[in-house]
Motif scaffolding. Structure first.
Motif, short mmCIF file in Angstrom:
data_model
loop_
_atom_site.label_atom_id
_atom_site.label_comp_id
_atom_site.label_asym_id
_atom_site.label_seq_id
_atom_site.Cartn_x
_atom_site.Cartn_y
_atom_site.Cartn_z
N SER A 46 45.69 7.75 32.39
CA SER A 46 47.13 7.72 32.16
C SER A 46 47.52 8.00 30.72
O SER A 46 48.68 8.26 30.42
CB SER A 46 47.71 6.36 32.58
OG SER A 46 47.19 5.32 31.76
N GLN A 47 46.54 7.93 29.78
CA GLN A 47 46.85 8.20 28.38
C GLN A 47 45.57 8.57 27.63
O GLN A 47 44.48 8.54 28.18
CB GLN A 47 47.49 6.96 27.73
CG GLN A 47 46.58 5.74 27.68
CD GLN A 47 47.26 4.55 27.02
OE1 GLN A 47 48.48 4.50 26.83
NE2 GLN A 47 46.47 3.55 26.64
N ARG A 51 43.97 11.47 29.75
CA ARG A 51 45.09 12.28 30.20
C ARG A 51 44.87 13.75 29.86
O ARG A 51 45.19 14.65 30.66
CB ARG A 51 46.39 11.77 29.57
CG ARG A 51 47.63 12.42 30.14
CD ARG A 51 48.89 11.89 29.50
NE ARG A 51 49.04 12.38 28.15
CZ ARG A 51 50.22 12.53 27.52
NH1 ARG A 51 51.34 12.20 28.14
NH2 ARG A 51 50.28 12.97 26.29
N LYS A 73 53.09 4.56 33.66
CA LYS A 73 52.34 5.52 32.84
C LYS A 73 51.63 6.55 33.70
O LYS A 73 51.53 7.72 33.33
CB LYS A 73 51.33 4.78 31.96
CG LYS A 73 51.93 4.03 30.79
CD LYS A 73 50.83 3.40 29.94
CE LYS A 73 51.42 2.65 28.74
NZ LYS A 73 50.34 2.02 27.91
N ALA A 77 52.02 10.54 33.49
CA ALA A 77 50.83 11.36 33.28
C ALA A 77 50.67 12.39 34.39
O ALA A 77 50.23 13.52 34.15
CB ALA A 77 49.59 10.47 33.20
N TYR A 80 52.73 15.36 33.67
CA TYR A 80 52.13 16.07 32.54
C TYR A 80 50.95 16.92 33.00
O TYR A 80 50.79 18.07 32.60
CB TYR A 80 51.67 15.04 31.50
CG TYR A 80 51.00 15.61 30.28
CD1 TYR A 80 51.73 16.19 29.25
CD2 TYR A 80 49.60 15.54 30.13
CE1 TYR A 80 51.10 16.69 28.12
CE2 TYR A 80 48.97 16.04 29.01
CZ TYR A 80 49.73 16.61 28.00
OH TYR A 80 49.11 17.10 26.88
#
Length: 371
Positions: A46-47, A51, A73, A77, A80
């Motif tokens: 998620s980060q 990600r 999140k 994501a 993205y």
């Protein structure tokens, strides 16, 4: 005589040229990490680097499932990652909210991912979840150290246990494969189980004692699994395998070793990091999330077992290889020799900085959580 010397020189130069090309890694350009049309399950997606890894996988045509705790999140994501897809008409994306420090949650993740993937177990699984909470050992509570082991080691162990059983002993046995005209069994592309460790697994540094042991344990797990999985890769080629239909594919175990990455995780790390650790890291290279992810994917595409994501991690890897498998025999042998000389100077320097900090600043005050 002159002609003999000439030919000997030509042969020697040719050999040196081949060795140089081999050392630089130019002989084998085939992509050994094909993901297009395959499903990748990625924890910690998620980060941060995770990600960016998911984005690069999407760009290469993979179906991607990202796993993390925070659903908000994860949803952000997901958008993205989808934006980078190679072909949205054929690729699929999914998120699973889960606490990967729980064994039962990892079982649920594999089950849900398989159901979503039309009953097919994901072909590539990447245990990327992790978090660092640096600090001096005696200032860190045992509870914190247990949590560090849970997220940085046990989360990968649980995931490995679930996915390897799902690949090796599926609920529906693989159909018996018949040999072709040459007597060879047709194989599917290999499955990949990948673990994200850390360059902290290569060398002990003051202030990382709550964190680096977990990442070092992960490296040990990877070495053992890589060796052990050869038993199953060999068994599928054996005429004596009768109890269970062998897998129609090999399984590859691989590891990634990031260094310092400029990410939200680094900001959290720095909040508990001891001043002496900042001093020791002051000259270390800092990568962006995308740079680290790109290096990780490139290492996998090269077929590497151990992939540091920056030059410093690469040098540290040479010095810590021991009995770990070599990605490039010549380069790794020369690197080990060179690193043994480099560490003659680096180790005393690191130790002198830590000792010097203690002499200058005095006895650290014991934090409340460790009392």
């Amino acid at each position: 005589m002159a002609l003999a010397y000439l030919w000997a020189s030509v042969c020697l130069l040719t050999l040196l040229g081949i060795l140089s090309v081999h050392i630089m890694g130019f002989l084998e350009q085939r992509n050994k990490f094909q993901v297009e049309g395959r499903t990748v399950l990625l924890t910690g997606g998620s980060q941060g680097m995770g990600r960016e890894v998911a984005k690069l996988l999407a760009r290469r045509g993979a179906n991607v499932i990202i796993v993390a705790r925070d659903l908000k999140k994860l949803q952000a994501a997901l958008e993205y990652v989808k934006a980078a897809a190679k072909d949205l008409s054929t690729q699929r994306f999914h998120v699973i909210s889960a606490d990967v420090t729980s064994e039962s949650e990892n079982a649920r993740v594999i089950s849900e991912a398989t159901t979503w993937n039309n009953g097919r177990v994901p072909e590539i699984v990447w245990a990327n979840a992790g978090a660092a909470k640096p600090g001096l050992f005696v200032e860190t509570s045992v509870e914190t150290m247990r949590k560090q082991m849970d997220i940085n080691y046990w989360a990968a162990v649980y995931l490995a246990h679930q996915i390897l059983k799902a690949w090796l002993y599926p609920s529906t046995p693989y159909p018996a494969a018949s040999p072709n005209s040459k007597g060879r069994i047709k194989s599917e592309p290999p499955r990949h189980f990948i673990m994200t460790s850390s360059s902290a697994a290569f060398a002990g540094v003051a202030g990382y004692s709550p964190y680096s042991p977990a990442k070092t344990a992960l490296r040990g797990l990877a070495d053992a699994l890589r060796n052990e999985i050869l038993l199953y890769n060999g068994a599928r080629r054996s005429p004596n395998t009768t109890k269970q239909s062998p897998t129609p594919f090999d399984i590859h175990i691989q590891t990634i070793y990031p260094g310092t990455i400029q990410s939200p995780g680094l900001e959290i790390e720095n909040s508990s990091k001891h001043p002496v650790t900042h001093i020791l890291e002051s000259s270390d290279p800092v990568q962006t999330e995308l740079e680290a992810a790109t290096a990780a994917i490139q290492g996998l595409e090269n077929g590497n077992y151990m992939t540091p994501t920056n030059w410093l991690g690469g040098l540290m890897r040479f010095g810590a290889l021991g009995g770990s498998p070599k990605d490039n025999i010549i380069k790794d042998m020369l690197g080990q020799w060179l690193s043994s000389i480099v560490w003659l100077f680096v180790s005393p320097d690191l130790e002198a900085k830590v000792w010097g900090w203690g002499k200058k600043e005095g006895m650290p005050e014991l934090k409340a959580e460790a009392k």
